[in-house]
Enzyme design. Sequence first.
Site, PDB file in Angstrom:
ATOM      1  CE  LYS A   9      -3.013   9.746  -4.950  1.00 50.76           C
ATOM      2  NZ  LYS A   9      -2.654   8.417  -4.811  1.00 50.76           N
ATOM      3  CE1 TYR A  49      -0.465   8.768   0.197  1.00 51.69           C
ATOM      4  CE2 TYR A  49       1.413   9.999  -0.926  1.00 51.69           C
ATOM      5  CZ  TYR A  49       0.037   9.642  -1.166  1.00 51.69           C
ATOM      6  OH  TYR A  49      -0.976  10.084  -1.825  1.00 51.69           O
ATOM      7  CG  ASN A 112      -4.772   5.880  -6.726  1.00 45.61           C
ATOM      8  OD1 ASN A 112      -4.119   6.749  -6.742  1.00 45.61           O
ATOM      9  ND2 ASN A 112      -5.151   5.198  -5.826  1.00 45.61           N
ATOM     10  CG  HIS A 115      -4.549  11.834  -0.958  1.00 41.93           C
ATOM     11  ND1 HIS A 115      -4.478  10.916  -0.402  1.00 41.93           N
ATOM     12  CD2 HIS A 115      -4.614  12.996  -0.314  1.00 41.93           C
ATOM     13  CE1 HIS A 115      -4.284  11.047   0.725  1.00 41.93           C
ATOM     14  NE2 HIS A 115      -4.705  12.264   1.024  1.00 41.93           N
ATOM     15  CD  GLU A 126      -3.777  13.217   4.424  1.00 46.68           C
ATOM     16  OE1 GLU A 126      -4.491  13.629   3.452  1.00 46.68           O
ATOM     17  OE2 GLU A 126      -3.742  11.823   4.812  1.00 46.68           O
TER      18      GLU A 126
END
Length: 149
Positions: A9, A49, A112, A115, A126
């Site tokens: 990310k 998402y 975080n 992913h 995805e």
Amino acid sequence: MEREFIMIKPDGVQRNLVGEVISRIEKVGFKIIAMKFHKVTMEQAEKHYAIHKGKPFYQGLLEYITSGPVVSMIVEGKEAVKIIRKIVGATNPVDAEPGSIRGDYTLEIGRNIVHAADSPENAILEYQIYFKDDEIQTYERIDENWIYE
Ligand code: IDP
Ligand code: MG
């Protein structure tokens, strides 16, 4: 062989953790079959998402994931999803074990750094958001006989 979709990310890129994340996954034996350095568009983020639409963190999540360049990849290997989710660690850093990527490098659930899809089916859905079929490479790695019996 199972496929897993992984994204480093924007915070992972900003914090110079691209090499570290790739290295951890590569060393286990997973084979990289696609990789791209790019910016997530708002349209891609909404697709990716969609399951979180309506949750309190949704808007912030879209802003976060589109805020800067990311590294996306598809990797292949035995039990890729389960094993990579373990390597990545729990979503909330409070629960992420030391030794996992999130356990070792993160403090907040909303930052975080990485992913990883939560099922083989979702991995395919995805990676299709980010990769065309002809961007996926099928090849044999020279160490495969030493990783698989
Ligand atoms: P996962 O990334 O471990 O699969 P999910 O529950 O699918 O976790 O959530 C997707 C992403 O949404 C998380 O990785 C995190 O970036 C963000 N997120 C989830 N819950 C929260 C929250 O409570 N606050 C802020 N961000 C969150
Ligand atoms: Mg998830």
